[in-house]
Design an enzyme around this catalytic site. Structure first.
Site, PDB file in Angstrom:
ATOM      1  N   GLN A 144     -28.631  20.829   4.343  1.00 57.07           N
ATOM      2  CA  GLN A 144     -28.663  19.910   5.490  1.00 57.07           C
ATOM      3  C   GLN A 144     -27.667  20.286   6.594  1.00 57.07           C
ATOM      4  OE1 GLN A 144     -28.676  18.878   2.341  1.00 57.07           O
ATOM      5  NE2 GLN A 144     -30.377  17.462   2.085  1.00 57.07           N
ATOM      6  N   HIS A 176     -39.815  18.160 -13.013  1.00 61.13           N
ATOM      7  CA  HIS A 176     -40.031  16.857 -12.379  1.00 61.13           C
ATOM      8  C   HIS A 176     -41.507  16.452 -12.382  1.00 61.13           C
ATOM      9  CE1 HIS A 176     -36.299  17.712  -9.639  1.00 61.13           C
ATOM     10  NE2 HIS A 176     -35.996  17.651 -10.923  1.00 61.13           N
ATOM     11  N   ARG A 183     -38.525  14.761 -16.100  1.00 57.60           N
ATOM     12  CA  ARG A 183     -38.017  13.661 -15.272  1.00 57.60           C
ATOM     13  C   ARG A 183     -39.198  12.923 -14.650  1.00 57.60           C
ATOM     14  NH1 ARG A 183     -34.801  14.202  -9.610  1.00 57.60           N
ATOM     15  NH2 ARG A 183     -36.970  14.157  -8.932  1.00 57.60           N
ATOM     16  N   TYR A 195     -38.053   9.229  -4.521  1.00 56.21           N
ATOM     17  CA  TYR A 195     -36.806   8.487  -4.773  1.00 56.21           C
ATOM     18  C   TYR A 195     -36.893   7.083  -4.180  1.00 56.21           C
ATOM     19  CZ  TYR A 195     -35.016  13.080  -5.934  1.00 56.21           C
ATOM     20  OH  TYR A 195     -34.838  14.304  -6.492  1.00 56.21           O
ATOM     21  N   ASP A 252     -34.153   9.473 -12.265  1.00 55.85           N
ATOM     22  CA  ASP A 252     -33.091   9.582 -11.260  1.00 55.85           C
ATOM     23  C   ASP A 252     -33.159   8.380 -10.325  1.00 55.85           C
ATOM     24  OD1 ASP A 252     -31.259  10.368  -9.376  1.00 55.85           O
ATOM     25  OD2 ASP A 252     -32.213  12.294  -8.907  1.00 55.85           O
ATOM     26  N   HIS A 312     -31.063   8.002  -7.965  1.00 55.59           N
ATOM     27  CA  HIS A 312     -30.696   8.581  -6.663  1.00 55.59           C
ATOM     28  C   HIS A 312     -29.849   7.609  -5.849  1.00 55.59           C
ATOM     29  CE1 HIS A 312     -31.517  11.816  -3.635  1.00 55.59           C
ATOM     30  NE2 HIS A 312     -31.745  12.491  -4.742  1.00 55.59           N
ATOM     31  N   GLU A 345     -30.025   9.198 -14.243  1.00 55.87           N
ATOM     32  CA  GLU A 345     -29.224  10.010 -13.318  1.00 55.87           C
ATOM     33  C   GLU A 345     -28.838   9.221 -12.071  1.00 55.87           C
ATOM     34  OE1 GLU A 345     -31.337  13.587 -12.480  1.00 55.87           O
ATOM     35  OE2 GLU A 345     -30.316  13.893 -10.573  1.00 55.87           O
ATOM     36  N   GLU A 358     -24.074  15.113  -8.771  1.00 53.53           N
ATOM     37  CA  GLU A 358     -24.560  16.109  -7.813  1.00 53.53           C
ATOM     38  C   GLU A 358     -23.937  15.964  -6.425  1.00 53.53           C
ATOM     39  OE1 GLU A 358     -28.722  14.920  -8.329  1.00 53.53           O
ATOM     40  OE2 GLU A 358     -28.880  14.784  -6.156  1.00 53.53           O
ATOM     41  N   ARG A 364     -23.218  16.562 -13.787  1.00 57.05           N
ATOM     42  CA  ARG A 364     -24.280  17.392 -13.184  1.00 57.05           C
ATOM     43  C   ARG A 364     -23.922  17.750 -11.738  1.00 57.05           C
ATOM     44  NH1 ARG A 364     -28.879  17.038 -13.207  1.00 57.05           N
ATOM     45  NH2 ARG A 364     -29.465  16.668 -11.067  1.00 57.05           N
ATOM     46  N   HIS A 393     -26.798  20.557 -11.385  1.00 56.94           N
ATOM     47  CA  HIS A 393     -27.850  20.242 -10.411  1.00 56.94           C
ATOM     48  C   HIS A 393     -28.699  21.497 -10.141  1.00 56.94           C
ATOM     49  CE1 HIS A 393     -28.843  18.662  -6.126  1.00 56.94           C
ATOM     50  NE2 HIS A 393     -29.512  17.940  -7.003  1.00 56.94           N
ATOM     51  N   ASP A 411     -32.739  23.084  -3.407  1.00 57.56           N
ATOM     52  CA  ASP A 411     -31.636  23.345  -2.472  1.00 57.56           C
ATOM     53  C   ASP A 411     -30.401  23.930  -3.174  1.00 57.56           C
ATOM     54  OD1 ASP A 411     -30.745  20.943  -3.565  1.00 57.56           O
ATOM     55  OD2 ASP A 411     -31.125  19.776  -1.751  1.00 57.56           O
ATOM     56  N   GLU A 441     -31.637  21.399 -14.999  1.00 52.05           N
ATOM     57  CA  GLU A 441     -32.714  20.989 -14.088  1.00 52.05           C
ATOM     58  C   GLU A 441     -33.351  22.254 -13.499  1.00 52.05           C
ATOM     59  OE1 GLU A 441     -31.390  18.925 -10.538  1.00 52.05           O
ATOM     60  OE2 GLU A 441     -33.271  17.814 -10.404  1.00 52.05           O
ATOM     61  N   TRP A 474     -33.645   0.251   4.310  1.00 51.06           N
ATOM     62  CA  TRP A 474     -34.169  -0.864   3.524  1.00 51.06           C
ATOM     63  C   TRP A 474     -35.255  -1.569   4.340  1.00 51.06           C
ATOM     64  CZ3 TRP A 474     -28.422  -2.328   2.450  1.00 51.06           C
ATOM     65  CH2 TRP A 474     -27.972  -1.632   1.327  1.00 51.06           C
TER      66      TRP A 474
HETATM   67 MG    MG Z   1     -30.681  14.065  -8.677  1.00 51.45          MG
END
Ligand code: MG
Length: 400
Positions: A43, A127, A152, A158, A206, A208, A232, A258, A279, A308, A312, A335, A392
């Protein structure tokens, strides 16, 4: 004999799949001897490139390649202000490359430098996702057919996608989610998956960091019946203190780390036995050197590793994860993001996964290379990320 020194360092940026990757190539005074490291902070990749080119490359050039520990310790405090994602990734790029070089000089894979293999391969999880519980089961069955025994399970990505979200008029665009609907929907999904696949398959999930702490605690209790392998990122790093309460309330195994940058984040969780799996993102914590230290600490506290490993983390970063996995007595799980064919072409030696296990190629160093000409054909793009513009239902900015 004169020491082998760092002659020059290249920063290679590329994007063979979704993530912008930053790879560091350390060239040495020994012709043809070089190492690769992962410095990927997808990012904010340009910030890492600037930190390397402006600060860390001048700092590292000319140093003895054999003194990895000294380099890492000095590079970390040299900026005085430390433990941030940009500088940690920049240091990791050089740190991992120095481990790669040391392995090549010794004629040994990095796992041998760390102390040797504790296992032949690293068990991986992949995943599964879907829009409905039925689609998640389909996705699980496909992975199971490929040999994965740890999967997972997520639904709607997420945080899920709230089905009946009522937004205010004029609500801006964004990646909306409804944390309360998420809790309800995930419990239904997990019940369905368990009923379809039975008890033997290891399931992971996860959160997240998308729930309020008390709701995450409720969730950790509610999912106890599904016997997850781990839950997670149940909490955000900023809410680390809540792990004490969660731990007292639920026996669901917890995995965290992570987003961590600093020993101040991981030490208390390990020391107080508040998590079961660390992780961290190995480049984000500064490379193989700090990962080795903290894995050894975790072993004393019976906390396992689960580094992790999404898209990315670059292919070079996955190779680094694998060497740590093969060595660590307290390895838990790895993972795995299933790279595309182009990544395998661009990064010869990228670890292969067969029947749910990731295997090394046993070449000296990290055992991975980069085709620079091919990498240059896929330049990193300047895209403003959408998925981290999370809200939200009423539009409030929320954690991604
Ligand atoms: Mg994660």
């Amino acid at each position: 004999m004169a020491p082998v020194t760092i002659d020059n360092i290249q920063v290679i940026t590329t994007q063979p799949a979704g993530s912008r990757l930053v790879i560091v190539k350390v060239n040495t005074s020994e012709p043809g001897l070089y190492g690769l490291g992962c410095a990927t902070f997808t990012q904010r990749w340009r910030a890492v490139v600037a930190a390397l080119e402006g600060h860390l490359i001048p700092f590292a050039t000319g140093r003895d390649v054999s003194r990895i520990e000294e380099f890492w310790q000095m590079a970390t405090v040299h900026s005085y202000w430390r433990n941030g994602p940009v500088l940690n990734n920049a240091i990791s790029g050089i740190d991992q490359a120095l481990w790669d070089i040391k392995g090549k000089m010794a004629g040994m894979p990095v796992y041998d430098l760390l102390g040797g293999k504790s296992r032949e391969a690293a068990a991986c999880y992949s995943h599964a996702n879907g829009r409905s519980p039925e689609e998640v089961v389909d996705s699980v069955l496909k992975l199971q057919a490929e040999g994965y025994r740890y999967i997972r399970i997520q639904m709607g990505g997420y945080g899920g996608k709230g089905d009946q979200m009522v937004k205010p008029e004029g609500a801006p665009d964004g990646a909306y989610y409804d944390p309360r609907a998420y809790c309800r929907n995930m419990l239904k999904m997990m019940a369905h998956v368990r009923s379809e696949v039975g008890d033997e398959l290891e399931l992971l999930h996860d959160i997240h960091e998308r729930l309020q702490p008390i709701h995450a605690i409720q969730f950790a209790k509610d999912v106890e019946e599904f016997k997850l392998f781990f839950l997670e990122d149940a909490l955000a790093p900023e809410d680390n203190e809540w792990f004490k309460i969660m731990r007292g309330q639920a026996a669901t195994p917890l995995a965290m780390g992570e987003l961590f940058n600093s020993p101040q984040e991981w030490i208390p969780l390990i020391q107080n036995r508040l998590i079961d799996y660390m992780r961290m993102h190995v480049s984000q914590m500064g490379g193989i050197t700090p990962a080795k230290h903290i894995a050894a600490m975790g072993h004393q506290y019976n906390v396992k590793t689960a580094w992790h490993g999404p898209g990315d983390t670059s292919p070079v970063g996955h190779a680094a994860n694998l060497h740590l996995d093969l060595w660590a007595p307290n390895f838990g799980i790895q993972e795995w993001c299933r790279f595309n064919e182009l990544c395998y072409e661009m990064f010869p030696g990228l670890p292969e996964v067969r029947n749910g296990y990731m295997y090394p190629n046993d070449k000296p160093g990290l055992g991975i290379d980069i085709d620079e000409k091919l990498a240059a054909k896929y330049p990193a793009q300047d895209t403003i990320e959408d998925w981290t513009q999370t809200r939200w239902p009423d539009g409030t900015p929320a954690r991604p």
